[in-house]
Design a protein around this motif. Structure first.
Motif, PDB file in Angstrom:
ATOM      1  N   THR A 192      15.526   3.765  12.819  1.00  0.00           N
ATOM      2  CA  THR A 192      15.615   2.088  13.385  1.00  0.00           C
ATOM      3  C   THR A 192      16.270   1.672  14.526  1.00  0.00           C
ATOM      4  OG1 THR A 192      17.853   2.308  11.559  1.00  0.00           O
ATOM      5  CG2 THR A 192      15.781   2.132  10.184  1.00  0.00           C
ATOM      6  N   CYS A 240      12.505  10.161   8.156  1.00  0.00           N
ATOM      7  CA  CYS A 240      13.002  10.689   7.145  1.00  0.00           C
ATOM      8  C   CYS A 240      14.031  11.237   6.808  1.00  0.00           C
ATOM      9  CB  CYS A 240      11.972  11.553   6.301  1.00  0.00           C
ATOM     10  SG  CYS A 240      10.337  11.328   6.129  1.00  0.00           S
ATOM     11  N   ASP A 283       9.304  13.915   3.047  1.00  0.00           N
ATOM     12  CA  ASP A 283       9.950  12.719   2.223  1.00  0.00           C
ATOM     13  C   ASP A 283       8.032  11.729   2.495  1.00  0.00           C
ATOM     14  OD1 ASP A 283      10.232  10.812   0.098  1.00  0.00           O
ATOM     15  OD2 ASP A 283      12.284  10.613   1.031  1.00  0.00           O
ATOM     16  N   ALA A 307       6.878   9.317   0.796  1.00  0.00           N
ATOM     17  CA  ALA A 307       6.984   8.342   0.115  1.00  0.00           C
ATOM     18  C   ALA A 307       7.623   7.268   1.116  1.00  0.00           C
ATOM     19  CB  ALA A 307       7.423   8.678  -1.036  1.00  0.00           C
ATOM     20  N   ALA A 308       9.232   8.121   2.016  1.00  0.00           N
ATOM     21  CA  ALA A 308      10.147   7.081   3.336  1.00  0.00           C
ATOM     22  C   ALA A 308       8.969   7.186   4.407  1.00  0.00           C
ATOM     23  CB  ALA A 308      10.551   7.929   3.273  1.00  0.00           C
ATOM     24  N   LEU A 309       8.050   7.885   4.646  1.00  0.00           N
ATOM     25  CA  LEU A 309       7.440   7.208   6.389  1.00  0.00           C
ATOM     26  C   LEU A 309       5.971   6.103   5.387  1.00  0.00           C
ATOM     27  CD1 LEU A 309       5.164  10.471   6.905  1.00  0.00           C
ATOM     28  CD2 LEU A 309       7.095   8.643   8.173  1.00  0.00           C
ATOM     29  N   ASP A 352       7.116   3.395   3.693  1.00  0.00           N
ATOM     30  CA  ASP A 352       8.215   2.271   3.108  1.00  0.00           C
ATOM     31  C   ASP A 352       8.720   2.244   4.587  1.00  0.00           C
ATOM     32  OD1 ASP A 352       7.268   2.195   0.673  1.00  0.00           O
ATOM     33  OD2 ASP A 352       8.698   2.777   0.201  1.00  0.00           O
ATOM     34  N   SER A 353       8.575   2.690   6.031  1.00  0.00           N
ATOM     35  CA  SER A 353       9.119   2.865   7.163  1.00  0.00           C
ATOM     36  C   SER A 353       8.789   1.532   7.474  1.00  0.00           C
ATOM     37  CB  SER A 353       8.919   3.852   7.766  1.00  0.00           C
ATOM     38  OG  SER A 353       9.422   3.405   9.220  1.00  0.00           O
ATOM     39  N   SER A 359      13.572  17.970  -2.279  1.00  0.00           N
ATOM     40  CA  SER A 359      14.337  17.573  -0.841  1.00  0.00           C
ATOM     41  C   SER A 359      15.343  18.405  -0.985  1.00  0.00           C
ATOM     42  CB  SER A 359      14.558  16.370  -1.203  1.00  0.00           C
ATOM     43  OG  SER A 359      13.185  15.035  -1.151  1.00  0.00           O
TER      44      SER A 359
END
Length: 370
Positions: free
Chosen positions: A64, A84, A132, A134-136, A138-139, A344
């Motif tokens: 971030t 991630c 992960d 899903a994290a990608l 939602d990034s 994970s």
């Protein structure tokens, strides 16, 4: 101050240090910058850029801290794990999971693929140390994966993925190394191969995308680029021409352009010039270069250590000559991990790994390979 390799007050470093002092998120930046992160691949040489990303994370610069991320080949995989979090854990993929003939085996050169990309993605990335995805999806930071479009002889930057399947397909396409893997794969509606074929380093993608500052992470040591084409270059050209007319010639032109780009990048480490500002961090000149198909644990760990040290020195304003003298050194440490297969990792808290005072290296360690 110029430490002989990069300007310690380089605009890219100053911008990142500012975000260390005042962390904020994309869409609410106080500094007005658009900082891009561009990560080179290179097969098993990716262990270097993976360690660099781990250093950024340990130093308080998670994904971030950037406004856009660009990766190609193994660099794209490294960026995906960086987004991630817990980058230190997938770093071990290179010396725990991929340093095996299950992934690289030249005995398959005449009978099959030298690289087993299905093993790398389906087994390792999909199950052993699962990404992960899903994290990608939602990034908050856009992730751009470089892919070579074989049909139209151009580089595509895939982003805005609609599903986990599409993310994995993009990573597979970006890693589809010509010659080492036969034929092409398919991404969306075109035939695809490795993202570095026509764009040797993704830093240019960040510049073209409007980044004001670019941190470029390279896996080859800081040295004058080689001026002669190798046999591997000519074999790759022939292979690519068979896939699509003009693709091989365009690849050779991209190789020549990158040699010029690398010279400019190395010059801009000490003399940043006009914006957009690009800082290319790479292993130091005396550090050994990790081979693209390296399987031995020693060179992989040495390459990872060097990449980690370079980033720590740059961000913390440490003269990198202290690494060579042994005044500072990245020291590996163990962390105990418990996980379910295919899930994970659950691990003990990991304190920030930092460069610290250490004994000088053994004579001859880190010498440049002939």
């Amino acid at each position: 101050m110029d430490n002989g390799h990069w300007l310690q007050s380089h605009p890219v470093l100053e911008a990142l240090r500012g975000r260390l002092r005042h962390p904020d998120l994309p869409g609410g930046r106080a500094d007005g910058y658009r900082i891009g992160l561009a990560v080179e691949g290179g097969g098993m040489r990716g262990v270097v850029s993976a360690a660099m990303l781990a250093a950024l994370e340990d130093l308080g610069l998670p994904f971030t801290a950037f406004d856009a991320i660009y990766g190609a080949s193994s660099g794209a995989i490294n960026c995906a794990y960086y987004i991630c979090g817990n980058t230190w854990y997938p770093l071990s993929i290179y010396f725990d999971d991929l340093s095996t003939p299950k992934f690289v085996d030249f005995r398959r050169l005449l009978t099959g693929n030298v690289l087993n990309i299905d093993f790398a993605l389906d087994d390792v990335v999909g199950k052993v140390k699962p990404l992960d995805v899903a994290a990608l999806l939602d990034s908050v930071v856009p992730f751009h994966i470089a892919i070579t479009n074989v049909d139209h002889v151009r580089t595509e930057t895939a982003s805005e993925f609609g599903s986990a399947t599409e993310v994995m397909a993009a990573l597979k396409a970006s890693m589809w190394l010509p010659v080492a893997i036969r034929g092409t794969t398919t991404f969306r509606d075109f035939r695809a191969v490795d993202g570095g074929v026509l764009t040797a380093h993704p830093f240019q993608l960040a510049v073209n995308d409007g980044c004001t500052h670019v941190l470029s992470l390279s896996t080859r040591p800081i040295r004058p680029p080689r001026q002669r084409h190798s046999l591997a270059h000519y074999l790759t050209r022939r292979h690519l021409e068979r896939l699509q007319p003009n693709l091989g010639d365009s690849y050779m032109a991209a190789v020549r352009k990158y040699r010029s780009d690398r010279e400019q990048l190395q010059a801009r480490m000490r003399e940043p010039g006009d914006p957009p500002y690009v800082l290319d961090l790479a292993p130091l000149p005396w550090m050994s270069e990790v081979k693209r198909h390296e399987l031995h644990l020693g060179p992989l760990l040495t390459g990872a250590r060097g990449g980690y040290e370079v980033v720590c020195c740059a961000i913390e304003g440490i003269d990198p000559r202290q690494v060579r003298s042994g005044g500072v050194q990245a020291v590996p440490r163990f962390t105990f991990v418990r996980r379910e297969y295919g899930s994970s990792p659950l691990s003990l808290p990991r304190p920030n790994a930092a460069v610290g005072v250490a004994t000088p290296p053994v004579d001859g360690a880190g010498e440049v390979e002939d």
